[in-house]
Scaffold this motif. Structure first.
Motif: not given
Length: 80
Positions: A60-75
């Motif tokens: 199972n590959k990682r989802k292409p949209w990234g992890s939740i921590n990546y999105h929290l950093q962007r926010l």
């Protein structure tokens, strides 16, 4: 030099796969090892079933949209 209070971090292992997909195979392998006093040559069938199950899980590959921590950093960058 402590952790900044504004950074959010979520442990994805807590919310990840709540099911334990290879638990049955692992328990059968461990019980076989316990019965044979650690002789893994006698438990080759259980060992192969466990390794096949684990190999199937790692495909199972990682989802292409990234992890939740990546999105929290962007926010948090957008707030500044």
């Amino acid at each position: 030099m402590g952790r900044q209070g504004s950074q959010l971090k979520i442990n994805p292992k807590k919310f990840g796969n709540l099911q334990k997909p290879c638990m049955r195979e692992m328990m059968s392998f461990l019980s076989c090892l316990a019965l044979t006093q650690g002789d893994d040559k006698r438990c080759s069938r259980q060992k192969s079933l466990l390794s096949a199950c684990m190999d199937a899980q790692t495909t199972n590959k990682r989802k292409p949209w990234g992890s939740i921590n990546y999105h929290l950093q962007r926010l948090s960058r957008g707030k500044k």
